[in-house]
Design a protein around this motif. Sequence first.
Motif, PDB file in Angstrom:
ATOM      1  N   PRO A  25      -2.224   7.442  -0.149  1.00 34.22           N
ATOM      2  CA  PRO A  25      -2.735   6.175  -0.689  1.00 34.22           C
ATOM      3  C   PRO A  25      -1.658   5.090  -0.762  1.00 34.22           C
ATOM      4  O   PRO A  25      -1.921   3.929  -0.412  1.00 34.22           O
ATOM      5  N   TYR A  26      -0.457   5.457  -1.196  1.00 32.97           N
ATOM      6  CA  TYR A  26       0.638   4.482  -1.265  1.00 32.97           C
ATOM      7  C   TYR A  26       0.952   3.930   0.119  1.00 32.97           C
ATOM      8  O   TYR A  26       1.092   2.708   0.307  1.00 32.97           O
ATOM      9  N   GLN A  27       1.068   4.805   1.095  1.00 35.89           N
ATOM     10  CA  GLN A  27       1.395   4.367   2.453  1.00 35.89           C
ATOM     11  C   GLN A  27       0.293   3.491   3.035  1.00 35.89           C
ATOM     12  O   GLN A  27       0.577   2.514   3.748  1.00 35.89           O
ATOM     13  N   LEU A  28      -0.956   3.821   2.743  1.00 32.44           N
ATOM     14  CA  LEU A  28      -2.077   3.023   3.238  1.00 32.44           C
ATOM     15  C   LEU A  28      -2.027   1.611   2.672  1.00 32.44           C
ATOM     16  O   LEU A  28      -2.170   0.624   3.406  1.00 32.44           O
ATOM     17  N   ILE A  29      -1.829   1.489   1.368  1.00 28.35           N
ATOM     18  CA  ILE A  29      -1.773   0.172   0.748  1.00 28.35           C
ATOM     19  C   ILE A  29      -0.579  -0.619   1.266  1.00 28.35           C
ATOM     20  O   ILE A  29      -0.681  -1.827   1.534  1.00 28.35           O
ATOM     21  N   ALA A  30       0.558   0.037   1.434  1.00 31.74           N
ATOM     22  CA  ALA A  30       1.744  -0.638   1.975  1.00 31.74           C
ATOM     23  C   ALA A  30       1.465  -1.168   3.376  1.00 31.74           C
ATOM     24  O   ALA A  30       1.847  -2.296   3.723  1.00 31.74           O
ATOM     25  N   ALA A  31       0.784  -0.357   4.191  1.00 29.98           N
ATOM     26  CA  ALA A  31       0.445  -0.779   5.549  1.00 29.98           C
ATOM     27  C   ALA A  31      -0.530  -1.949   5.528  1.00 29.98           C
ATOM     28  O   ALA A  31      -0.434  -2.876   6.339  1.00 29.98           O
TER      29      ALA A  31
ATOM     30  N   ALA B 289      -0.793  -4.252   3.163  1.00 31.12           N
ATOM     31  CA  ALA B 289      -0.045  -5.441   2.769  1.00 31.12           C
ATOM     32  C   ALA B 289       0.766  -5.984   3.948  1.00 31.12           C
ATOM     33  O   ALA B 289       0.831  -7.200   4.168  1.00 31.12           O
ATOM     34  N   GLN B 290       1.373  -5.089   4.701  1.00 30.66           N
ATOM     35  CA  GLN B 290       2.183  -5.489   5.851  1.00 30.66           C
ATOM     36  C   GLN B 290       1.340  -6.214   6.899  1.00 30.66           C
ATOM     37  O   GLN B 290       1.837  -7.117   7.586  1.00 30.66           O
ATOM     38  N   ARG B 291       0.076  -5.842   7.005  1.00 35.31           N
ATOM     39  CA  ARG B 291      -0.795  -6.445   8.010  1.00 35.31           C
ATOM     40  C   ARG B 291      -1.604  -7.616   7.460  1.00 35.31           C
ATOM     41  O   ARG B 291      -2.517  -8.112   8.119  1.00 35.31           O
ATOM     42  N   GLY B 292      -1.293  -8.051   6.261  1.00 34.50           N
ATOM     43  CA  GLY B 292      -1.928  -9.243   5.719  1.00 34.50           C
ATOM     44  C   GLY B 292      -3.328  -9.042   5.195  1.00 34.50           C
ATOM     45  O   GLY B 292      -4.092 -10.010   5.043  1.00 34.50           O
ATOM     46  N   ILE B 293      -3.695  -7.819   4.888  1.00 34.02           N
ATOM     47  CA  ILE B 293      -5.026  -7.537   4.335  1.00 34.02           C
ATOM     48  C   ILE B 293      -5.023  -7.901   2.854  1.00 34.02           C
ATOM     49  O   ILE B 293      -4.171  -7.452   2.095  1.00 34.02           O
TER      50      ILE B 293
END
Length: 283
Positions: free
Chosen positions: A24-30, A32-36
């Motif tokens: 879950p942490y990695q998904l949210i970080a990804a 944020a990185q992609r501007g979602i």
Amino acid sequence: MTDSAESRADLHSHTTASDGRLTPYQLIAAAAQRGIRFLAVTDHDTTAAHDEARKSASEFGVGFIAGVEITCEAAGGEVHLLGLGVDSACERLQQLCREMQVRRLDRFKEMHARLQAAGVTFDLPPTQPGTSPSRPVMARALVAAGRAGSEDEAFARYLRKGRPGYVPHRREPVGTAIEAVQGAGGVAILAHPGLYPDGDAAIEDARRHGLDGIECLHPDHDEIHVQRYMKIARKHGMLVSGGADYHGPGHARSHFFGKRFCPADEFIRLQMAMAGRSSRTSL
């Protein structure tokens, strides 16, 4: 219709709690990185990722939407129902998820047993309580054991229908799934109808049981599918959803993450529906 990208709301994603590749942490970080800006975490038949995802979303400034994707049956075939804006603590929803997880674990063990009987020997992959083991997890174990060169090969040789490790789902009636989602304060959305043998029939069956909306925008929907399902949604006054159905890097749909969104005007309608449903169920 307002450009989909303006909302930056992706309403379909998965973590390691089901068949995703990222925590879950990695998904949210990804995300944020992609501007979602808004992300619904919709693991199969479990809400186990919600606490970590909610905390991570706060850290990264991403709007978190509590979701779930329930495996069920409509029009005589398997369909998936997205629940968006659900109360993760709702006992009715959790009871259904627990039942589905037991069925999934039984299926997981049966897949392994059938493969062993066919001479495909490897260790049963470990599972965590509250999670939903799946064929992609089994495929990764087959690759790790050297029984397949890739997950696609594992599916083709062992896990697809007609292959030695295939075991069908024990599905929940779509009406039961819709009731559970709505009882948890969420809105019930039929996921990717373009992937079913008769998506129109699945929509109609689910609609008779109180379906709230349709996932019209999905990586596996071409423009013809999108417009077809948008037309059906408008005809019946239903909600429209959309997302990348992201399972992590290396998946066939990975490049859609940060590119496939719910249309901005439709996301506003969804937000209003989620807020209205939540307030009614909390009375």
